[in-house]
Structures are given as C-alpha cells and as structure tokens.
Design an enzyme around this catalytic site. Structure first.
Site, mmCIF file in Angstrom:
data_model
loop_
_atom_site.group_PDB
_atom_site.id
_atom_site.type_symbol
_atom_site.label_atom_id
_atom_site.label_comp_id
_atom_site.label_asym_id
_atom_site.label_seq_id
_atom_site.Cartn_x
_atom_site.Cartn_y
_atom_site.Cartn_z
ATOM 1 N N LYS A 1 -6.995 -1.454 6.311
ATOM 2 C CA LYS A 1 -5.848 -1.110 7.146
ATOM 3 C C LYS A 1 -5.839 0.386 7.437
ATOM 4 C CE LYS A 1 -1.046 -0.089 6.962
ATOM 5 N NZ LYS A 1 0.097 0.149 6.080
ATOM 6 N N TYR B 1 4.511 7.410 5.271
ATOM 7 C CA TYR B 1 4.225 7.214 3.847
ATOM 8 C C TYR B 1 2.785 7.555 3.584
ATOM 9 C CZ TYR B 1 2.262 2.697 5.264
ATOM 10 O OH TYR B 1 1.530 1.712 5.861
ATOM 11 N N ARG C 1 4.044 2.157 -11.265
ATOM 12 C CA ARG C 1 3.361 1.523 -10.132
ATOM 13 C C ARG C 1 2.601 0.277 -10.604
ATOM 14 N NH1 ARG C 1 2.183 7.010 -9.068
ATOM 15 N NH2 ARG C 1 0.002 6.756 -9.739
ATOM 16 N N ASP D 1 0.809 -1.216 0.000
ATOM 17 C CA ASP D 1 0.000 0.000 0.000
ATOM 18 C C ASP D 1 0.839 1.261 0.000
ATOM 19 O OD1 ASP D 1 0.656 -1.130 2.571
ATOM 20 O OD2 ASP D 1 -0.492 0.476 3.502
ATOM 21 N N LYS E 1 -1.986 -5.280 13.904
ATOM 22 C CA LYS E 1 -0.689 -5.123 13.237
ATOM 23 C C LYS E 1 0.214 -4.303 14.153
ATOM 24 C CE LYS E 1 1.535 -3.918 8.877
ATOM 25 N NZ LYS E 1 1.379 -3.631 7.439
ATOM 26 N N SER F 1 2.740 -9.035 8.522
ATOM 27 C CA SER F 1 2.143 -8.165 7.517
ATOM 28 C C SER F 1 3.242 -7.190 7.111
ATOM 29 C CB SER F 1 0.918 -7.426 8.079
ATOM 30 O OG SER F 1 0.400 -6.525 7.110
ATOM 31 N N GLU G 1 -3.631 -0.853 13.655
ATOM 32 C CA GLU G 1 -2.184 -0.658 13.589
ATOM 33 C C GLU G 1 -1.727 0.645 14.240
ATOM 34 O OE1 GLU G 1 1.471 -0.258 10.312
ATOM 35 O OE2 GLU G 1 -0.587 -0.522 9.626
ATOM 36 N N SER H 1 7.110 -4.810 10.180
ATOM 37 C CA SER H 1 8.565 -4.960 10.301
ATOM 38 C C SER H 1 9.231 -3.685 10.797
ATOM 39 C CB SER H 1 9.172 -5.388 8.967
ATOM 40 O OG SER H 1 8.824 -4.477 7.938
ATOM 41 N N GLU I 1 1.450 1.989 15.174
ATOM 42 C CA GLU I 1 2.879 1.686 15.078
ATOM 43 C C GLU I 1 3.669 2.519 16.070
ATOM 44 O OE1 GLU I 1 6.635 1.691 11.924
ATOM 45 O OE2 GLU I 1 4.601 1.996 11.185
#
Length: 387
Positions: free
Chosen positions: A174, A387, A84, A67, A256, A325, A214, A298, A216
């Site tokens: 997500k 991102y 892309r 994504d 996630k 993921s 998620e 990750s 993070e």
C-alpha cells in the site's frame, strides 16, 4: 500509561482448521512465475500477482487496514512497542475474522512481530486465510513549488524493501498519497501523486507484491459533490495514464479510492444514494474493468456512514469487486471497547467482527443500519489528516 501485556491466545480463541478451499490454496501454494510477453509485464510474477489480486478481492471480503503506527493514542495509551503489539494481537487473533476479511495492511514493525506467545502475526493471518499486506510509503512531506501541498516519499530503496517484505510473507503493498481540493489542487501536485503511485506500483509488481493504488482526495473543504467528482476524474485520469506508461499490469493491482462526497464543511450533506451515484460515475469514466477490486477508504466518515455508502454502491451493477479497505471505520468501536485492558479483549474482538460482518453485508448490498450503536454513528473527520 504503562504498557499493556497480553497473554498468549487461549486455545478457544484459535479458529478450527477449515477444509482447504480455493482461498487457502492460493495462500499456501508456491509462487507461479512466468515472464509476460510484450510491453505489459511485472517481472516474473505476473500470474501470481493476478491470483493474489483476485483472492484479496473475493466475494464477501474486504481489507483491514492496521498500518497506522499510533492508533492506540486515540484511547490515551502510550505509543510503545508493547502497546502496539498488544493491540495488533487483539486484532490478528480474532477468531473467525477470515470470514469477512481477505487481507490486512500491516505496518513494517507488525510484519516482523509475533504474539506474546511467540506465534508470528503473519502465521495468525494465514491461519484465518487472510493475505498479509504491507505499507511501503514513507509518509507525506511538503511539495516545493506547489500551493502548500504534499507529496509522498519512499521510492528510494523501495525495490529492496519490497523484496524483503515478500520473503517475510507479504503479498500486497500500500502507498498512500493525498490531494487537497482547497489547495487547488495544483497540476504539479496531481502529476506528482500520479507519477509516484505509478513508479511504486511498477516496483512493487516487479518484486511480487500487488500494489494498492491510493490517491486519497481529502474531505477538507466546503465544496459541493460536483467539485469532488471533477477533481477525482482528473486525478484518476493521470494515475492510469502513468500506470500504463510504467507498464503496470492492471489485472494485478487494487485501487483504494476516496468516495465522491461533498467537502466535510459543505452546507448540504449527501445521501448514500447520491454518493454512490457520483462515485460510480467516476469509476465508470476512469477505471478499466480489468482492475479486479475497488477497495474504498473511509476517509474520516463514521463507521455507519462508510458502511451505508458502500452498501448503496453495491446495489448497482459493477464490473469490479467494490469493497472496503477501512482503518478507523473498522476499529473505532474496537479501540473504545478495549481501552487497553486485558479483560476487554474478547468484547473488543466481538466488536471487530460486528463491523467486519456489517461491511461484508454491504459488499453484497445487503446491509441494514438497524441496531447500530451511537459510537458507530460518530464521525471521525480530522482536517488535513495524515499519519
């Protein structure tokens, strides 16, 4: 650099049809709708949400996250639609990918795109028995009143977008927000992250999409692993409090999380066994066993580090499906192999399968780092990564 054009996949790229099994039946079955009784509900999709979450969190499988809109920039390609499309075609037409991958997180553009031969990417995924997913947040922006922190936007219009994504074939979603330890984190930032995730999750479930939750926790900082554990426990306590407040069905979500590691600039590097110990401690203290899948991000680790850490966690007993993921930790070598050249497509697809298989083995606790390439050992940490 000029745009890259790919020809339609040859017939030898297309995996043979496998017999219908439980995974394929879930992908092709019509939605089963039932209104749940009581305060815990998810519109009329409860049964389907639970089924989708279990399918995605199936043994030996993880999620491929594609994504990021400009992954090609890391190898010097112009960020054009043609480039892309070429890269996503490489990934999504990889024969045999469904042996290790159960879901793919797509950017909105990709959900509606087709191969150069006219086959919808969603259909490419279904052929490999891979569940299509979709990134639904609108990115990070500064959070006023905080300690130079961010919050994730995108709730406006989310219900109608989710409904359209469902019609297009997406079955999970997500939403990524971040928490920075060097910034505190402030109570405001933690609460905003948790509340935003909970509102998103409720809206996604109401429209038939399993939400990946998620928050993070960025690797930025020089703090020890104990500090990361402390913050992670606080964040996940807030997240599950607000998920419950918003009547989110826990059996119909996926998590996630970040692995619990020291800050990237900490003087002492943690072993996979230590990371597994602290990460599982956090999960056992904060995550209900009703949640079917823990799909780790990750977060800037090297490909090998992410796989080794996942492997260490799966050598212990867990009430959840503990898997991956990954974005960069599955694709770094793929991109370096491809380099935007048609003649490198098959080699790049083989590199993707190598990484997917390695993480599939790690999900079972059977991975060995013997024979890993130097590229797989290269760290990918970027301070303040967004991102």
């Amino acid at each position: 650099m000029a745009s890259v054009k790919l020809s339609a996949p040859s017939s030898q790229w297309i995996a043979g049809e496998r017999s219908l099994d439980r995974r394929s039946r879930i992908l092709t079955a019509a939605p089963r709708r039932r209104v749940a009784v009581g305060p815990i509900r998810a519109g009329s999709y409860t049964d389907e949400l639970v089924q989708t979450a279990k399918f995605t969190a199936s043994s030996r499988h993880g999620i491929l996250a594609i994504d990021e809109q400009d992954a090609e920039a890391s190898i010097g390609l112009d960020n054009t639609e043609a480039n892309r499309q070429a890269y996503r075609q490489l990934l999504l037409t990889t024969p045999g990918l469904g042996e290790y991958i159960s879901g793919a997180i797509l950017f909105e553009e990709t959900l509606y795109q087709s191969t150069t031969g006219g086959k919808k990417f969603v259909d490419c995924l279904r052929q490999e028995k891979i569940m299509p997913g979709i990134k639904v947040d609108k990115g990070l922006v500064p959070l006023p009143g905080s300690n130079n922190e961010s919050w994730c936007q995108g709730l406006d219009g989310l219900a109608s977008r989710c409904a359209e994504y469902y019609k297009q074939g997406a079955r999970f979603a997500k939403w990524r927000t971040v928490v920075s330890i060097p910034c505190g984190p402030s109570a405001l930032a933690v609460k905003e992250a948790a509340w935003g995730l909970a509102r998103y999750a409720a809206i996604a479930q109401d429209n038939g999409l399993v939400p990946i939750v998620e928050p993070e926790i960025l690797l930025d900082g020089d703090h020890p692993i104990e500090r990361t554990l402390e913050v992670a426990e606080k964040v996940w306590a807030e997240v599950f409090y607000y998920l419950a407040e918003n009547n989110v069905v826990f059996e119909g979500i996926l998590l996630k999380p970040s692995m619990v590691t020291p800050g990237a600039e900490h003087k002492e590097k943690a072993s996979p066994e230590m990371i597994a110990k602290y990460t599982l401690k956090m999960l056992n203290r904060r995550v209900p066993p009703a949640v079917p899948g823990i799909m780790f991000l990750s977060g800037g680790q090297s490909e090998m580090e992410a796989t080794r850490n996942l492997n260490a966690m799966n050598q212990a007993s867990n009430p959840w499906h503990v898997s991956f993921s990954y974005a960069r930790a599955l694709q770094n070598t793929v991109l370096k192999t491809w380099q935007g050249r048609l003649e490198n497509v098959v080699a790049a697809q083989k590199a993707l399968l190598v990484r997917a298989k390695a993480n599939s083995l790690a999900q079972l606790g059977h991975y060995s780092a013997k024979g890993e390439s130097e590229e797989a050992k290269t760290g990918m940490f970027q301070k303040g990564y967004t991102y």
